[in-house]
Design a protein around this motif. Structure first.
Motif, PDB file in Angstrom:
ATOM      1  N   ALA A 155      18.905  30.962 -45.579  1.00  0.00           N
ATOM      2  CA  ALA A 155      19.515  30.432 -46.803  1.00  0.00           C
ATOM      3  C   ALA A 155      18.761  30.952 -48.019  1.00  0.00           C
ATOM      4  N   PRO A 156      19.464  31.293 -49.081  1.00  0.00           N
ATOM      5  CA  PRO A 156      18.782  31.667 -50.332  1.00  0.00           C
ATOM      6  C   PRO A 156      17.919  30.536 -50.873  1.00  0.00           C
ATOM      7  N   ASP A 157      18.326  29.290 -50.624  1.00  0.00           N
ATOM      8  CA  ASP A 157      17.545  28.115 -51.024  1.00  0.00           C
ATOM      9  C   ASP A 157      17.490  27.182 -49.814  1.00  0.00           C
ATOM     10  N   LYS A 158      16.437  27.332 -49.008  1.00  0.00           N
ATOM     11  CA  LYS A 158      16.359  26.591 -47.758  1.00  0.00           C
ATOM     12  C   LYS A 158      16.330  25.078 -47.987  1.00  0.00           C
ATOM     13  N   GLN A 159      15.601  24.624 -48.982  1.00  0.00           N
ATOM     14  CA  GLN A 159      15.490  23.181 -49.200  1.00  0.00           C
ATOM     15  C   GLN A 159      16.847  22.570 -49.559  1.00  0.00           C
ATOM     16  N   ARG A 160      17.646  23.302 -50.298  1.00  0.00           N
ATOM     17  CA  ARG A 160      18.984  22.814 -50.642  1.00  0.00           C
ATOM     18  C   ARG A 160      19.857  22.753 -49.398  1.00  0.00           C
ATOM     19  N   ALA A 161      19.778  23.801 -48.554  1.00  0.00           N
ATOM     20  CA  ALA A 161      20.555  23.804 -47.310  1.00  0.00           C
ATOM     21  C   ALA A 161      20.068  22.713 -46.366  1.00  0.00           C
ATOM     22  N   LEU A 162      18.758  22.460 -46.378  1.00  0.00           N
ATOM     23  CA  LEU A 162      18.184  21.421 -45.520  1.00  0.00           C
ATOM     24  C   LEU A 162      18.729  20.046 -45.907  1.00  0.00           C
ATOM     25  N   ALA A 163      18.887  19.828 -47.194  1.00  0.00           N
ATOM     26  CA  ALA A 163      19.402  18.545 -47.669  1.00  0.00           C
ATOM     27  C   ALA A 163      20.851  18.333 -47.256  1.00  0.00           C
ATOM     28  N   ALA A 164      21.575  19.422 -46.988  1.00  0.00           N
ATOM     29  CA  ALA A 164      22.970  19.333 -46.578  1.00  0.00           C
ATOM     30  C   ALA A 164      23.116  19.322 -45.057  1.00  0.00           C
ATOM     31  N   SER A 165      21.993  19.298 -44.337  1.00  0.00           N
ATOM     32  CA  SER A 165      21.990  19.327 -42.879  1.00  0.00           C
ATOM     33  C   SER A 165      21.363  18.034 -42.361  1.00  0.00           C
ATOM     34  N   ARG A 166      21.328  17.894 -41.043  1.00  0.00           N
ATOM     35  CA  ARG A 166      20.595  16.777 -40.453  1.00  0.00           C
ATOM     36  C   ARG A 166      19.693  17.316 -39.345  1.00  0.00           C
ATOM     37  N   GLN A 167      18.559  16.689 -39.209  1.00  0.00           N
ATOM     38  CA  GLN A 167      17.542  17.193 -38.293  1.00  0.00           C
ATOM     39  C   GLN A 167      18.005  17.089 -36.845  1.00  0.00           C
ATOM     40  N   ALA A 168      17.758  18.142 -36.087  1.00  0.00           N
ATOM     41  CA  ALA A 168      18.080  18.157 -34.669  1.00  0.00           C
ATOM     42  C   ALA A 168      16.828  18.075 -33.809  1.00  0.00           C
ATOM     43  N   PHE A 169      15.708  18.534 -34.361  1.00  0.00           N
ATOM     44  CA  PHE A 169      14.459  18.637 -33.619  1.00  0.00           C
ATOM     45  C   PHE A 169      13.351  18.659 -34.658  1.00  0.00           C
ATOM     46  N   VAL A 218      10.623  27.351 -39.965  1.00  0.00           N
ATOM     47  CA  VAL A 218      11.904  27.235 -39.261  1.00  0.00           C
ATOM     48  C   VAL A 218      12.241  25.757 -39.112  1.00  0.00           C
ATOM     49  N   SER A 219      13.411  25.366 -39.585  1.00  0.00           N
ATOM     50  CA  SER A 219      13.888  23.989 -39.419  1.00  0.00           C
ATOM     51  C   SER A 219      15.040  23.998 -38.427  1.00  0.00           C
ATOM     52  N   PHE A 220      15.039  23.035 -37.519  1.00  0.00           N
ATOM     53  CA  PHE A 220      16.055  22.958 -36.472  1.00  0.00           C
ATOM     54  C   PHE A 220      17.040  21.859 -36.866  1.00  0.00           C
ATOM     55  N   VAL A 221      18.241  22.269 -37.266  1.00  0.00           N
ATOM     56  CA  VAL A 221      19.167  21.337 -37.894  1.00  0.00           C
ATOM     57  C   VAL A 221      20.583  21.498 -37.351  1.00  0.00           C
ATOM     58  N   TYR A 222      21.383  20.466 -37.596  1.00  0.00           N
ATOM     59  CA  TYR A 222      22.824  20.550 -37.409  1.00  0.00           C
ATOM     60  C   TYR A 222      23.451  20.765 -38.784  1.00  0.00           C
ATOM     61  N   PHE A 223      24.176  21.848 -38.922  1.00  0.00           N
ATOM     62  CA  PHE A 223      24.909  22.136 -40.158  1.00  0.00           C
ATOM     63  C   PHE A 223      26.381  22.218 -39.797  1.00  0.00           C
ATOM     64  N   ARG A 224      27.170  21.313 -40.374  1.00  0.00           N
ATOM     65  CA  ARG A 224      28.561  21.178 -39.968  1.00  0.00           C
ATOM     66  C   ARG A 224      28.603  20.985 -38.447  1.00  0.00           C
ATOM     67  N   ASP A 225      29.188  21.910 -37.707  1.00  0.00           N
ATOM     68  CA  ASP A 225      29.310  21.730 -36.259  1.00  0.00           C
ATOM     69  C   ASP A 225      28.386  22.640 -35.466  1.00  0.00           C
ATOM     70  N   SER A 226      27.381  23.236 -36.117  1.00  0.00           N
ATOM     71  CA  SER A 226      26.516  24.201 -35.448  1.00  0.00           C
ATOM     72  C   SER A 226      25.056  23.763 -35.457  1.00  0.00           C
ATOM     73  N   TYR A 227      24.344  24.193 -34.421  1.00  0.00           N
ATOM     74  CA  TYR A 227      22.900  23.986 -34.336  1.00  0.00           C
ATOM     75  C   TYR A 227      22.226  25.253 -34.866  1.00  0.00           C
ATOM     76  N   LEU A 228      21.434  25.102 -35.917  1.00  0.00           N
ATOM     77  CA  LEU A 228      20.839  26.260 -36.588  1.00  0.00           C
ATOM     78  C   LEU A 228      19.319  26.253 -36.517  1.00  0.00           C
ATOM     79  N   GLU A 229      18.766  27.455 -36.451  1.00  0.00           N
ATOM     80  CA  GLU A 229      17.389  27.689 -36.856  1.00  0.00           C
ATOM     81  C   GLU A 229      17.478  28.089 -38.322  1.00  0.00           C
ATOM     82  N   LEU A 230      17.193  27.180 -39.210  1.00  0.00           N
ATOM     83  CA  LEU A 230      17.342  27.398 -40.649  1.00  0.00           C
ATOM     84  C   LEU A 230      16.055  27.972 -41.223  1.00  0.00           C
TER      85      LEU A 230
END
Length: 286
Positions: free
Chosen positions: A243-257, A263-275
């Motif tokens: 993400a160009p702005d990881k903290q902003r994308a992190l706020a729009a995701s939820r933690q998976a791990f 590297v943040s492990f999150v659910y973004f929409r319907d996908s599991y991401l290494e953000l």
């Protein structure tokens, strides 16, 4: 050094835990794990990292090429001792993911993998046209249950690194807007995905990535996701996305791990991401 925004894909594999007192690393790879590692070998992947997680599973990361290459790619074959097969449905589930893997000689590697029983075509009548050269692409499922689109190496990174995600039609527009807002992708050409679905394509040139949001053809359905637990569901896919702005994308995701720092492990929409954060010196920007 921060983790780069590269093509990094992975899929959960079922594995039984070792007997008590037996070292994980000493257990030979068998079943879906052995088949996956062999398929990756045929596709030109080489060992990168191996991690043992007592009580959880094992991880074998393979790579092909160097991070600055337009077709550089990593695959994370990781096993889970708690994974099970999910209930069958007659249609894909929301969040089901397919990865594009390109190769300089895709027909040859596909034939070799098929001869060893490592690929299961998803469109059976497309195999002959692919092997005869009339069609550049073929869809198959690997030993780990992962869907793959295989075809010739492309010049642009965004054409080599393509991720397809089955999406709820009711949330298609919102999902596309969220990817655009948080990952800098822009609408690209839309159309049919191998006759199996409609594909809404999103594309970013630097670092190059394309996201194809798949929705059912008219009159067809997509089932709900079975679980958000990447360790429970065999065949659960994940991928890295910068993400160009990881903290902003992190706020729009939820933690998976638990967060790994860069590297943040999150659910973004319907996908599991290494953000990850896109860095100015990211090799994928070369």
């Amino acid at each position: 050094m921060a983790s780069p925004s590269i093509a990094h894909y992975g899929t959960t594999i079922i594995e039984s835990p070792p007997p008590e007192g037996v070292d994980q690393k000493s257990i030979p790879a068998t079943g879906a794990l052995a088949g996956t590692l062999r398929l990756l070998e045929i596709l030109g992947f080489e060992p990168l990292l191996e991690n043992m997680y007592p009580g959880m599973g094992r991880q074998y990361i393979r790579r092909r090429g160097q991070p600055g290459d337009s077709d550089y790619v990593e695959f994370d074959a990781f096993t889970s001792y708690s994974a099970v097969e999910r209930p069958q449905t007659p249609c894909p589930r929301i969040g089901d993911t397919l990865f594009r893997i390109t190769h300089h000689n895709p027909v040859d590697v596909f034939r070799r993998a098929r001869a060893e029983g490592l690929v299961h075509p998803l469109v059976s009548d497309a195999v002959e046209s692919f092997e005869s050269g009339r069609n550049d692409w073929v869809l198959f499922r690997g030993p780990n249950g992962q869907g793959i689109e295989l075809g010739p190496t492309q010049t642009a990174r965004a054409d080599n690194h393509v991720i397809y995600v089955w999406t709820d039609p009711a949330s298609l527009d919102a999902t596309a807007r969220d990817y655009e807002a948080h990952f800098g992708v822009l609408p690209a050409a839309a159309g049919s995905f191998h006759g199996l679905a409609h594909c809404t394509m999103l594309r970013r040139e630097r670092p190059g990535i394309s996201i194809g949001l798949l929705t059912p053809n008219t009159g067809e359905h997509v089932a709900p996701r079975w679980t958000d637990d990447i360790f429970l569901e065999a065949g659960y896919s994940h991928f890295r996305l910068g993400a160009p702005d990881k903290q902003r994308a992190l706020a729009a995701s939820r933690q998976a791990f638990p967060d790994g720092g860069d590297v943040s492990f999150v659910y973004f929409r319907d996908s599991y991401l290494e953000l990850v954060q896109v860095q100015a010196d990211d090799p994928a920007l070369a």
